[in-house]
Design a protein around this motif. Structure first.
Motif, PDB file in Angstrom:
ATOM      1  N   ARG A  81       0.944  -1.170   0.053  1.00  0.00           N
ATOM      2  CA  ARG A  81      -0.048  -0.085  -0.006  1.00  0.00           C
ATOM      3  C   ARG A  81       0.990   1.443  -0.080  1.00  0.00           C
ATOM      4  NH1 ARG A  81      -1.950   3.726   3.222  1.00  0.00           N
ATOM      5  NH2 ARG A  81      -0.744   2.840   5.107  1.00  0.00           N
ATOM      6  N   LEU A  82       1.746   1.168   0.913  1.00  0.00           N
ATOM      7  CA  LEU A  82       2.797   2.454   0.850  1.00  0.00           C
ATOM      8  C   LEU A  82       3.585   2.427  -0.505  1.00  0.00           C
ATOM      9  CD1 LEU A  82       4.212   1.993   4.577  1.00  0.00           C
ATOM     10  CD2 LEU A  82       2.536   3.801   3.677  1.00  0.00           C
ATOM     11  N   ARG A  83       3.877   1.408  -1.005  1.00  0.00           N
ATOM     12  CA  ARG A  83       4.662   1.546  -2.365  1.00  0.00           C
ATOM     13  C   ARG A  83       3.548   2.381  -3.355  1.00  0.00           C
ATOM     14  NH1 ARG A  83       7.567  -4.244  -2.884  1.00  0.00           N
ATOM     15  NH2 ARG A  83       9.530  -3.910  -1.627  1.00  0.00           N
ATOM     16  N   GLY A  84       2.306   1.778  -3.323  1.00  0.00           N
ATOM     17  CA  GLY A  84       1.332   2.437  -4.192  1.00  0.00           C
ATOM     18  C   GLY A  84       1.307   3.972  -3.964  1.00  0.00           C
ATOM     19  N   GLN A  85       1.117   4.378  -2.699  1.00  0.00           N
ATOM     20  CA  GLN A  85       1.269   5.821  -2.313  1.00  0.00           C
ATOM     21  C   GLN A  85       2.599   6.647  -2.786  1.00  0.00           C
ATOM     22  OE1 GLN A  85       0.451   6.203   1.814  1.00  0.00           O
ATOM     23  NE2 GLN A  85      -1.708   5.839   1.663  1.00  0.00           N
ATOM     24  N   VAL A  86       3.544   5.779  -2.618  1.00  0.00           N
ATOM     25  CA  VAL A  86       5.174   6.362  -3.078  1.00  0.00           C
ATOM     26  C   VAL A  86       4.783   6.475  -4.557  1.00  0.00           C
ATOM     27  CG1 VAL A  86       7.102   5.837  -3.255  1.00  0.00           C
ATOM     28  CG2 VAL A  86       6.393   5.428  -1.190  1.00  0.00           C
ATOM     29  N   GLU A  87       4.447   5.571  -5.331  1.00  0.00           N
ATOM     30  CA  GLU A  87       4.259   5.655  -6.864  1.00  0.00           C
ATOM     31  C   GLU A  87       3.442   6.808  -7.228  1.00  0.00           C
ATOM     32  OE1 GLU A  87       5.796   4.141  -9.335  1.00  0.00           O
ATOM     33  OE2 GLU A  87       7.103   2.941  -7.633  1.00  0.00           O
ATOM     34  N   VAL A  88       2.165   7.168  -6.470  1.00  0.00           N
ATOM     35  CA  VAL A  88       1.358   8.172  -6.767  1.00  0.00           C
ATOM     36  C   VAL A  88       2.114   9.370  -6.614  1.00  0.00           C
ATOM     37  CG1 VAL A  88      -0.622   9.327  -6.165  1.00  0.00           C
ATOM     38  CG2 VAL A  88      -0.661   6.719  -6.367  1.00  0.00           C
ATOM     39  N   LEU A  89       2.691   9.537  -5.349  1.00  0.00           N
ATOM     40  CA  LEU A  89       3.319  10.652  -4.927  1.00  0.00           C
ATOM     41  C   LEU A  89       4.570  11.036  -5.951  1.00  0.00           C
ATOM     42  CD1 LEU A  89       3.530  10.186  -1.114  1.00  0.00           C
ATOM     43  CD2 LEU A  89       2.112  11.898  -2.261  1.00  0.00           C
ATOM     44  N   ALA A  90       5.228   9.892  -6.251  1.00  0.00           N
ATOM     45  CA  ALA A  90       6.268  10.155  -7.126  1.00  0.00           C
ATOM     46  C   ALA A  90       5.989  10.791  -8.595  1.00  0.00           C
ATOM     47  CB  ALA A  90       7.249   9.042  -7.370  1.00  0.00           C
ATOM     48  N   ASN A  91       4.623  10.234  -8.934  1.00  0.00           N
ATOM     49  CA  ASN A  91       3.954  10.458 -10.240  1.00  0.00           C
ATOM     50  C   ASN A  91       3.672  12.261 -10.091  1.00  0.00           C
ATOM     51  OD1 ASN A  91       2.891  10.213 -13.002  1.00  0.00           O
ATOM     52  ND2 ASN A  91       1.092  10.359 -11.777  1.00  0.00           N
ATOM     53  N   VAL A  93       4.752  14.368  -8.117  1.00  0.00           N
ATOM     54  CA  VAL A  93       5.986  15.398  -7.997  1.00  0.00           C
ATOM     55  C   VAL A  93       6.658  15.438  -9.291  1.00  0.00           C
ATOM     56  CG1 VAL A  93       8.443  15.259  -7.335  1.00  0.00           C
ATOM     57  CG2 VAL A  93       6.656  14.520  -5.473  1.00  0.00           C
ATOM     58  N   ALA A  94       6.609  14.318 -10.135  1.00  0.00           N
ATOM     59  CA  ALA A  94       7.225  14.329 -11.542  1.00  0.00           C
ATOM     60  C   ALA A  94       6.185  15.522 -12.284  1.00  0.00           C
ATOM     61  CB  ALA A  94       7.139  13.133 -11.983  1.00  0.00           C
ATOM     62  N   ASN A  95       5.106  15.482 -12.083  1.00  0.00           N
ATOM     63  CA  ASN A  95       4.226  16.253 -13.013  1.00  0.00           C
ATOM     64  C   ASN A  95       4.122  17.598 -12.420  1.00  0.00           C
ATOM     65  OD1 ASN A  95       2.838  14.214 -14.608  1.00  0.00           O
ATOM     66  ND2 ASN A  95       1.346  13.762 -12.937  1.00  0.00           N
ATOM     67  N   ALA A  96       4.455  17.767 -11.130  1.00  0.00           N
ATOM     68  CA  ALA A  96       4.365  19.010 -10.522  1.00  0.00           C
ATOM     69  C   ALA A  96       6.076  19.704 -10.997  1.00  0.00           C
ATOM     70  CB  ALA A  96       4.536  19.056  -9.035  1.00  0.00           C
ATOM     71  N   GLN A  97       6.707  18.920 -10.937  1.00  0.00           N
ATOM     72  CA  GLN A  97       8.213  19.662 -11.755  1.00  0.00           C
ATOM     73  C   GLN A  97       8.044  19.904 -13.074  1.00  0.00           C
ATOM     74  OE1 GLN A  97      10.858  16.172 -10.633  1.00  0.00           O
ATOM     75  NE2 GLN A  97      11.413  17.404  -8.589  1.00  0.00           N
ATOM     76  N   LYS A  98       7.398  19.064 -13.797  1.00  0.00           N
ATOM     77  CA  LYS A  98       7.119  19.320 -15.124  1.00  0.00           C
ATOM     78  C   LYS A  98       6.231  20.630 -15.487  1.00  0.00           C
ATOM     79  CE  LYS A  98       5.735  17.437 -19.564  1.00  0.00           C
ATOM     80  NZ  LYS A  98       4.847  18.728 -20.003  1.00  0.00           N
ATOM     81  N   ASN A  99       5.385  20.542 -14.690  1.00  0.00           N
ATOM     82  CA  ASN A  99       4.348  21.894 -14.702  1.00  0.00           C
ATOM     83  C   ASN A  99       5.100  23.270 -14.381  1.00  0.00           C
ATOM     84  OD1 ASN A  99       2.201  20.243 -15.604  1.00  0.00           O
ATOM     85  ND2 ASN A  99       1.214  20.082 -13.588  1.00  0.00           N
ATOM     86  N   GLN A 100       6.124  22.911 -13.266  1.00  0.00           N
ATOM     87  CA  GLN A 100       6.799  24.008 -12.908  1.00  0.00           C
ATOM     88  C   GLN A 100       7.759  24.519 -13.802  1.00  0.00           C
ATOM     89  OE1 GLN A 100       9.499  23.549  -9.490  1.00  0.00           O
ATOM     90  NE2 GLN A 100       8.544  25.387  -8.647  1.00  0.00           N
ATOM     91  N   LYS A 101       8.329  23.453 -14.556  1.00  0.00           N
ATOM     92  CA  LYS A 101       9.292  23.659 -15.500  1.00  0.00           C
ATOM     93  C   LYS A 101       8.735  24.349 -16.742  1.00  0.00           C
ATOM     94  CE  LYS A 101      12.746  21.519 -18.460  1.00  0.00           C
ATOM     95  NZ  LYS A 101      13.476  20.316 -19.088  1.00  0.00           N
ATOM     96  N   ASP A 102       7.607  24.059 -17.216  1.00  0.00           N
ATOM     97  CA  ASP A 102       6.666  24.802 -18.224  1.00  0.00           C
ATOM     98  C   ASP A 102       6.369  26.062 -17.775  1.00  0.00           C
ATOM     99  OD1 ASP A 102       6.817  22.139 -19.816  1.00  0.00           O
ATOM    100  OD2 ASP A 102       4.944  21.555 -19.332  1.00  0.00           O
TER     101      ASP A 102
END
Length: 253
Positions: A81-91, A93-102
């Motif tokens: 379950r925690l791994r699933g949450q980590v994957e969601v959070l990682a995704n 964060v990646a989207n937030a970083q991309k949006n921030q970069k854009d």
């Protein structure tokens, strides 16, 4: 779960329960028989106790093993379950970083559109805002198309908005020419006088004075036309406009 000590106490109680009747009937038996019966009973109790203890220990071990397996399974489920949450959070964060970069790229592009640019105006390098250049070029496009009335309005608006622009002297100069093209010579003279008064060091100043003389000539005002030419020769003697003024002065004699 019943602990082993509880089973041991139960075994002792069972032994006492079996022993007490023997004590009550001990008087009925002789010493050898009573001793033998007691030894047999003790052996049975001991055997029973060992069997109960063995079963309790086995059940305890099995219970402990089952508990450990259950805990292990629960732990693995929690980890999953925690791994699933980590994957969601990682995704996220990646989207937030991309949006921030854009966003930064978009802001950088917008800022660059607002930043001054180097432009060469009458042989001189100057910094102008993109909005200045767009407005000036738009006004000049109207002038080049022959729409002198619209050009005059656009050039006048440019000077009002950007009085300190590197294009301001040129805009004022072409404003005078727009009036001249419409045969509005009085406004043409006023516009060109503003070039000389406000932008006297501009490359357009000598030409503005020559155009003032031309406007006076169109108004049949030779006196002021001659005066404007003389001032031009005196103030800008080495300019091309001054040479043209000399030729005109010679023609006026």
């Amino acid at each position: 779960m019943i602990k082993p000590s509880q089973f041991r106490l139960a075994a002792v109680a069972l032994a006492l329960t079996a022993w007490l009747p023997l004590q009550a009937n001990a008087g009925l038996l002789d010493d050898d028989e009573a001793r033998k019966a007691i030894l047999d009973l003790r052996a049975k109790v001991d055997a029973l106790a060992r069997d109960i203890n063995a079963r309790v220990d086995t059940k305890a071990d099995k219970s402990i093993g089952v508990d450990m397996l259950n805990q292990h399974e629960q732990t693995m489920q929690e980890i999953s379950r925690l791994r699933g949450q980590v994957e969601v959070l990682a995704n996220e964060v990646a989207n937030a970083q991309k949006n921030q970069k854009d966003l930064y790229a978009d802001l950088d592009a917008r800022i660059k559109k607002l930043e001054p640019r180097q432009e060469t105006i009458d042989g001189q390098t100057a910094e102008v805002l993109p909005s200045e250049k767009r407005t000036y070029d738009g006004a000049m496009d109207l002038f080049k198309s022959g729409d002198y009335k619209a050009a005059a309005g656009a050039l006048q608006e440019f000077v009002r908005r950007f009085p300190d622009s590197a294009y301001a002297a040129n805009a004022q100069y072409w404003l005078g020419n727009a009036y001249y093209a419409q045969r509005d010579y009085k406004n043409a003279i006023a516009a060109q006088e503003a070039v000389v008064a406000n932008y006297g060091t501009s490359a357009k100043a000598p030409d503005a004075m020559l155009n003032i003389a031309s406007s006076y000539t169109e108004l049949k005002d030779k006196k002021n036309a001659k005066k404007a030419l003389q001032q031009l020769v005196s103030k800008f003697p080495d300019s091309a406009a001054a040479q043209a003024a000399k030729d005109r002065l010679a023609a006026l004699k």
